[in-house]
Write an enzyme that holds these catalytic residues in place. Sequence first.
Site, mmCIF file in Angstrom:
data_model
loop_
_atom_site.group_PDB
_atom_site.id
_atom_site.type_symbol
_atom_site.label_atom_id
_atom_site.label_comp_id
_atom_site.label_asym_id
_atom_site.label_seq_id
_atom_site.Cartn_x
_atom_site.Cartn_y
_atom_site.Cartn_z
ATOM 1 N N ASP A 36 70.428 6.788 67.489
ATOM 2 C CA ASP A 36 70.639 6.609 66.047
ATOM 3 C C ASP A 36 69.330 6.471 65.283
ATOM 4 O O ASP A 36 69.337 6.090 64.107
ATOM 5 C CB ASP A 36 71.505 5.361 65.811
ATOM 6 C CG ASP A 36 72.910 5.560 66.341
ATOM 7 O OD1 ASP A 36 73.366 6.723 66.375
ATOM 8 O OD2 ASP A 36 73.542 4.564 66.739
ATOM 9 N N HIS A 95 41.794 16.984 68.760
ATOM 10 C CA HIS A 95 43.026 16.326 68.310
ATOM 11 C C HIS A 95 43.474 15.244 69.294
ATOM 12 O O HIS A 95 44.652 15.143 69.645
ATOM 13 C CB HIS A 95 44.140 17.356 68.075
ATOM 14 C CG HIS A 95 43.884 18.198 66.863
ATOM 15 N ND1 HIS A 95 44.614 19.327 66.551
ATOM 16 C CD2 HIS A 95 42.973 18.074 65.869
ATOM 17 C CE1 HIS A 95 44.149 19.842 65.430
ATOM 18 N NE2 HIS A 95 43.153 19.113 64.989
ATOM 19 N N ASP A 129 39.169 9.567 63.107
ATOM 20 C CA ASP A 129 39.617 10.495 62.070
ATOM 21 C C ASP A 129 40.980 9.994 61.622
ATOM 22 O O ASP A 129 41.958 10.108 62.359
ATOM 23 C CB ASP A 129 39.704 11.912 62.657
ATOM 24 C CG ASP A 129 40.074 12.973 61.622
ATOM 25 O OD1 ASP A 129 40.526 12.604 60.518
ATOM 26 O OD2 ASP A 129 39.914 14.166 61.932
ATOM 27 N N ASP A 176 41.675 12.010 54.174
ATOM 28 C CA ASP A 176 41.299 12.539 55.496
ATOM 29 C C ASP A 176 39.820 12.227 55.719
ATOM 30 O O ASP A 176 38.953 12.885 55.155
ATOM 31 C CB ASP A 176 41.566 14.052 55.484
ATOM 32 C CG ASP A 176 41.324 14.714 56.829
ATOM 33 O OD1 ASP A 176 41.048 13.995 57.808
ATOM 34 O OD2 ASP A 176 41.416 15.946 56.896
ATOM 35 N N HIS A 195 35.174 24.487 64.993
ATOM 36 C CA HIS A 195 36.157 24.494 63.909
ATOM 37 C C HIS A 195 35.476 24.817 62.591
ATOM 38 O O HIS A 195 34.256 24.937 62.531
ATOM 39 C CB HIS A 195 36.920 23.166 63.848
ATOM 40 C CG HIS A 195 36.051 21.946 63.676
ATOM 41 N ND1 HIS A 195 35.442 21.632 62.473
ATOM 42 C CD2 HIS A 195 35.684 20.967 64.544
ATOM 43 C CE1 HIS A 195 34.760 20.503 62.616
ATOM 44 N NE2 HIS A 195 34.873 20.084 63.872
ATOM 45 N N HIS A 217 38.880 22.116 54.810
ATOM 46 C CA HIS A 217 40.155 22.710 54.410
ATOM 47 C C HIS A 217 40.542 22.118 53.071
ATOM 48 O O HIS A 217 40.006 21.086 52.651
ATOM 49 C CB HIS A 217 41.236 22.425 55.465
ATOM 50 C CG HIS A 217 41.310 20.976 55.881
ATOM 51 N ND1 HIS A 217 41.997 20.027 55.162
ATOM 52 C CD2 HIS A 217 40.727 20.301 56.913
ATOM 53 C CE1 HIS A 217 41.859 18.847 55.754
ATOM 54 N NE2 HIS A 217 41.078 18.979 56.818
ATOM 55 N N HIS A 249 46.351 19.537 55.619
ATOM 56 C CA HIS A 249 45.799 20.901 55.540
ATOM 57 C C HIS A 249 46.608 21.553 54.428
ATOM 58 O O HIS A 249 47.684 22.097 54.663
ATOM 59 C CB HIS A 249 45.955 21.644 56.868
ATOM 60 C CG HIS A 249 45.029 21.103 57.925
ATOM 61 N ND1 HIS A 249 44.915 21.648 59.167
ATOM 62 C CD2 HIS A 249 44.154 20.070 57.911
ATOM 63 C CE1 HIS A 249 44.020 20.972 59.878
ATOM 64 N NE2 HIS A 249 43.563 20.002 59.130
ATOM 65 N N GLU A 270 33.638 18.558 56.844
ATOM 66 C CA GLU A 270 33.751 17.850 58.125
ATOM 67 C C GLU A 270 33.090 18.586 59.286
ATOM 68 O O GLU A 270 33.744 18.897 60.282
ATOM 69 C CB GLU A 270 35.218 17.591 58.449
ATOM 70 C CG GLU A 270 36.141 18.801 58.340
ATOM 71 C CD GLU A 270 37.570 18.476 58.761
ATOM 72 O OE1 GLU A 270 37.755 17.981 59.881
ATOM 73 O OE2 GLU A 270 38.495 18.722 57.973
ATOM 74 N N TYR A 318 30.114 18.751 69.250
ATOM 75 C CA TYR A 318 30.820 18.205 70.420
ATOM 76 C C TYR A 318 30.179 18.821 71.663
ATOM 77 O O TYR A 318 30.210 20.037 71.836
ATOM 78 C CB TYR A 318 32.310 18.573 70.360
ATOM 79 C CG TYR A 318 32.900 18.352 68.977
ATOM 80 C CD1 TYR A 318 33.430 17.133 68.599
ATOM 81 C CD2 TYR A 318 32.856 19.380 68.020
ATOM 82 C CE1 TYR A 318 33.932 16.929 67.318
ATOM 83 C CE2 TYR A 318 33.354 19.193 66.733
ATOM 84 C CZ TYR A 318 33.887 17.962 66.385
ATOM 85 O OH TYR A 318 34.376 17.777 65.116
ATOM 86 N N ARG A 369 31.782 13.814 64.456
ATOM 87 C CA ARG A 369 32.245 14.507 63.245
ATOM 88 C C ARG A 369 32.096 13.529 62.099
ATOM 89 O O ARG A 369 32.307 12.317 62.283
ATOM 90 C CB ARG A 369 33.701 14.971 63.392
ATOM 91 C CG ARG A 369 34.258 15.633 62.133
ATOM 92 C CD ARG A 369 35.571 16.413 62.362
ATOM 93 N NE ARG A 369 36.703 15.595 62.763
ATOM 94 C CZ ARG A 369 37.168 15.509 63.992
ATOM 95 N NH1 ARG A 369 36.603 16.193 64.967
ATOM 96 N NH2 ARG A 369 38.207 14.732 64.261
ATOM 97 N N GLU A 383 33.423 13.304 58.071
ATOM 98 C CA GLU A 383 34.333 14.002 57.161
ATOM 99 C C GLU A 383 34.556 13.195 55.890
ATOM 100 O O GLU A 383 34.897 12.013 55.942
ATOM 101 C CB GLU A 383 35.687 14.220 57.861
ATOM 102 C CG GLU A 383 36.759 14.801 56.956
ATOM 103 C CD GLU A 383 38.044 15.156 57.700
ATOM 104 O OE1 GLU A 383 38.374 14.465 58.689
ATOM 105 O OE2 GLU A 383 38.713 16.113 57.288
HETATM 106 N N1 GLY Z 1 42.569 15.169 60.544
HETATM 107 C C1 GLY Z 1 42.763 16.549 60.515
HETATM 108 C C2 GLY Z 1 41.568 17.230 60.041
HETATM 109 O O1 GLY Z 1 40.539 16.615 59.919
HETATM 110 O O2 GLY Z 1 41.591 18.379 59.709
HETATM 111 MN MN MN Z 2 40.302 14.574 59.582
HETATM 112 MN MN MN Z 3 40.199 17.354 57.855
#
Ligand code: GLY
Ligand code: MN
Ligand code: MN
Length: 439
Positions: free
Chosen positions: A38, A242, A259, A270, A349, A353, A360, A383, A387, A405, A407
Amino acid sequence: MKISQAQFRARRAKLLQQLPRDSVVVLPAATHQHRNADAEYPFRQNSDFYYLTGFNEPDGLLLLLPGRPEGEYVLICQPRDPAMEVWTGYRAGPEGCCEHYGADQAFVLDEADEKLPELLDGRRSLYYPMGRSPAFDQRVQGWLGTLRGRVRLGCQPPEALLQIDSLLHEMRLIKDDEEVAVMSQAAEISAAAHVKAMQQCRPGVMEYMLEACISHHCVMQGARFQAYSPIVGGGENGCILHYIDNSAPLQDGDLVLIDAGCELDCYASDITRTFPVNGRFSESQRALYELVLDTQLQCIEAIRPGVPWNEIHDLSVRVITAGLVKLGLLSGDVDSLIASEAYRPFYMHRSGHWLGMDVHDVGSYKLKGEWRPLEPGMVLTVEPGIYVAPDNETVDPQWRGIGIRIEDDVLVTPQGHVVLTAAVPKAVDDIERLMQEAQ
Ligand code: GLY
Ligand code: MN
Ligand code: MN
């Protein structure tokens, strides 16, 4: 701070203005997602639906019908139901939809399959989110089928089925003043949460404890949900883009990458920060960190109206590649290393974004095949990261297993830009001072 009903009305008016007169838009609300037995996942409204309505109930439909004499804005909603409302809470019902959410007309869900063919009848083009949900696609086909069965009675089903995305998502891409205010507040809450995580970090603390620290602060400020699953990765875990296990103890001598960003009134923040678990960067950590920071600062500095989207990413690639050569992780001519994408094992990456209701966010990155120029009102993340895989044998062991990273969320303004998340320190000295003061 919440988006006002006046603003939702203005958005609908703006979309209606752009629609052909003989068209109709149909957008579905989100539906509850079952977790088990439930239990359900927390309800999160569909962003497009919320953007135009501010209506936070599941399963409804929004229709916009330009020029319709009985009203251009129709909501289909759950019925009032005192027995159900005892379990799941207040429902606006059709009357509430008209009174509180500005609908011209409203019907209950049970009437949808009767009303929809009537509302679509005679509208030449139908805009809807096509191909997102097989169940919704099928419902639309059902309404169209009903209308086709009535052509001899004079019914005229829409002839053109069109994707609503480009019209609506172009609007969502450029943030209005109220959106900027909500996003700034979300950013400030998340920034303060990151500061607290830095202050509470010590060797031996578990990754999930820093996650809890972040979530606790955000919830206490009224931002009950994170915009995405927080990433708290100590040491090598910082190299997993991730990583959401957040289950390991933080080790003396490692960095930790966090993050995380809250969502406020359906708007995301973010933020990523990377800092030493014990409050002091080692030489190698500092060298790589300064490179990521320099890259990020240069990229942010480049943000202003007119700059093509890809220039920010290309700049990040150039600064990172040149820096990796300088530190000895790559060797060769910078231009050739960029051309052969030699940086990719370290930086795999994009530099950022769009950010908005979705982390995103929607909005195209190209217009007519060209990377689009930045415009005032856009919000983007910056960001960059480096790595170094723990098993990367092409580099000196001192670099292996370091993941960094940084960001921030950046609003494009007519004059240039504003960093919405500036309140979390990122300079080495500032981070070290903050952490030492918290010891
Ligand atoms: N936390 C997802 C990104 O940084 O794109
Ligand atoms: Mn992020
Ligand atoms: Mn991001």
